[in-house]
Design an enzyme around this catalytic site. Structure first.
Site, PDB file in Angstrom:
ATOM      1  N   CYS A 203       0.816  -1.231   0.000  1.00 24.40           N
ATOM      2  CA  CYS A 203       0.000   0.000   0.000  1.00 24.40           C
ATOM      3  C   CYS A 203       0.841   1.269   0.000  1.00 24.40           C
ATOM      4  O   CYS A 203       0.315   2.357  -0.242  1.00 24.40           O
ATOM      5  CB  CYS A 203      -0.944   0.003   1.195  1.00 24.40           C
ATOM      6  SG  CYS A 203      -2.132  -1.329   1.098  1.00 24.40           S
TER       7      CYS A 203
ATOM      8  N   HIS B 266      -3.732   7.099   1.834  1.00 25.70           N
ATOM      9  CA  HIS B 266      -4.016   5.791   1.247  1.00 25.70           C
ATOM     10  C   HIS B 266      -5.450   5.410   1.608  1.00 25.70           C
ATOM     11  O   HIS B 266      -5.943   5.747   2.692  1.00 25.70           O
ATOM     12  CB  HIS B 266      -3.020   4.759   1.810  1.00 25.70           C
ATOM     13  CG  HIS B 266      -3.392   3.351   1.468  1.00 25.70           C
ATOM     14  ND1 HIS B 266      -3.633   2.947   0.183  1.00 25.70           N
ATOM     15  CD2 HIS B 266      -3.585   2.256   2.266  1.00 25.70           C
ATOM     16  CE1 HIS B 266      -3.948   1.662   0.192  1.00 25.70           C
ATOM     17  NE2 HIS B 266      -3.930   1.220   1.434  1.00 25.70           N
TER      18      HIS B 266
ATOM     19  N   ASN C  84     -10.220  -0.609  -1.603  1.00 23.65           N
ATOM     20  CA  ASN C  84      -8.774  -0.444  -1.425  1.00 23.65           C
ATOM     21  C   ASN C  84      -8.070  -1.008  -2.664  1.00 23.65           C
ATOM     22  O   ASN C  84      -8.135  -2.207  -2.924  1.00 23.65           O
ATOM     23  CB  ASN C  84      -8.335  -1.188  -0.159  1.00 23.65           C
ATOM     24  CG  ASN C  84      -6.836  -1.077   0.111  1.00 23.65           C
ATOM     25  OD1 ASN C  84      -6.087  -0.543  -0.706  1.00 23.65           O
ATOM     26  ND2 ASN C  84      -6.406  -1.584   1.244  1.00 23.65           N
TER      27      ASN C  84
END
Ligand code: UT7
Length: 356
Positions: A115, A283, A313
């Site tokens: 990520c 993020h 995500n």
């Protein structure tokens, strides 16, 4: 004032199929209310079978190249961030060079920071540009997470709306063991073109990145690596050990602590206050994480951006997508100080300060 590495173009694409929460409820034991309340996610996209991570990356790259107004052959370096590569090896960078039809000798680097792949990518590109080793870099974050879900073909046909036959009770029950992860992730790619800044003061101001492998087992894929012999087995596949293992609560706690700390660290190092930052681009792992960060920092709604509601995500792709949406919609204006921030498996975390 010094010149900095500047983003001169950006673009993104998603997987072909929009999967709503209602549809996910038919695959695993969950509800629209649970997903919205615990994650903020309303839908995510998944790729058609046959579409790979580099296919998404190719389309996002073509958009970024057009947006930058450069010739493809101007690109003299490619940096590719993903945790869902097309192959165990080689990495996606070289495959993208081939798919784009770039000059054969263009170096292509793969980075594996999950990520925070885009954050580490920005830092790497900045170093390459500042050292003069590259002049025009294509940086991509791309993921096909749907590959993790070991559903047989007929379940995918149902998910993609081409069959009316839902999973059996047994299939639904089996898939529900990973319902916490199944609802979170989406397939997408985002790309940017970076160049040494021509305008003073605009571009990457600083990056503060951190890593700590101590608790890696809170988020990892248990099999498919050299830690096992053989690195893949029928037993491991049957035990769904190719699906990421996640201690959601622990990741959540780490994110809401370390991401605000990274923002504070980068502000301190640059003698800036939080008030100098026009927009925080976090993020997109969970809307609740970002709302908590907003609360900890005391930011008003218009100084932090979220789009997880629409994409889920998308790991290495979240930040270039957020950046592209904000620039194109006018949410980021010339001269704005933007702070990218993230945390991901490894664990890796950090922040990058950028002047638009
Ligand atoms: O980019 C990094 C990637 N990952 C992350 O950042 C993850 C961060 N963590 C999270 O996002 C959250 O921890 C989750 C969304 C994964 C889980 O939310 P939570 O509020 O921490 O839920 P929980 O783990 O405490 O589970 C609460 C309940 C459990 O049931 P019981 O034991 O209370 O009966 C779970 O089984 O919710 C259940 N549950 C679900 N229920 C419906 C877990 N997933 C689901 C689901 N639908 N999809």
């Amino acid at each position: 004032m010094a010149t900095h590495s500047q983003i001169i173009g950006s673009g993104f694409v998603t997987g072909e199929h929009c999967i709503t929460n209602e549809k996910m409820c038919q695959m695993v034991d969950t509800s629209d209310a649970w997903i919205r309340e615990r994650t903020g996610i309303e839908q995510r996209y998944m790729v058609e079978h046959g579409t790979t991570t580099t296919d998404l990356a190719l389309r996002a790259s073509q958009k970024a190249i057009a947006d930058a107004g450069i010739k493809q052959d101007d690109i003299d370096y490619v940096v590719f961030a993903t945790m869902t590569p097309d192959y165990y090896f080689p990495g996606c960078g070289g495959l993208l060079v081939r798919k784009l039809g770039l000059r054969r000798s263009v170096p292509a680097l793969d980075i594996r920071q999950q990520c925070t792949g885009f954050l580490f990518g920005l830092q790497t590109c900045d170093a390459l540009l500042k050292s003069g080793m590259a002049k025009t870099i294509l940086l991509v974050g791309a993921e096909v997470h749907s590959v993790f879900f070991p559903w047989p073909k007929h379940q995918w046909e149902f998910l993609f709306g081409r069959s009316d036959v839902p999973p059996t009770k047994e299939e639904h029950e089996w898939s529900s063991q990973f319902r916490d992860r199944a609802v979170l992730f989406g397939d997408a790619a985002g790309a940017v073109i970076l160049r040494s800044g021509t305008e003073e003061g605009r571009g990457i101001i600083d990056s503060k990145l951190f890593s700590d492998g101590d608790s890696f087992e809170d988020l990892y894929v248990p099999t498919g690596g050299a830690a096992q012999r053989p690195y893949m087995s029928h037993e491991a596949l049957d035990a769904a050990q190719l699906i990421p293992v996640m201690n959601g609560k622990s990741v959540f706690r780490r994110a809401v602590t370390l991401m605000p700390q990274a923002i504070a660290a980068i502000c301190d190092a640059n003698k800036l206050s939080l008030d100098d930052i026009a927009l925080v681009l976090p993020h997109q792992a969970n809307l609740r994480i970002n709302l908590m960060i907003q609360k900890v920092l005391g930011l008003p709604d218009d100084r932090i951006f979220n789009n997880i509601q629409r994409y889920g995500n998308t790991t290495a792709a979240t930040l270039p997508i957020a950046y592209d949406e904000c620039v194109k919609s006018g949410r980021i204006k010339q001269g704005d100080l933007v702070c990218f921030v993230g945390l991901g498996a490894g664990f890796h975390w950090g922040a990058v300060l950028y002047r638009q």
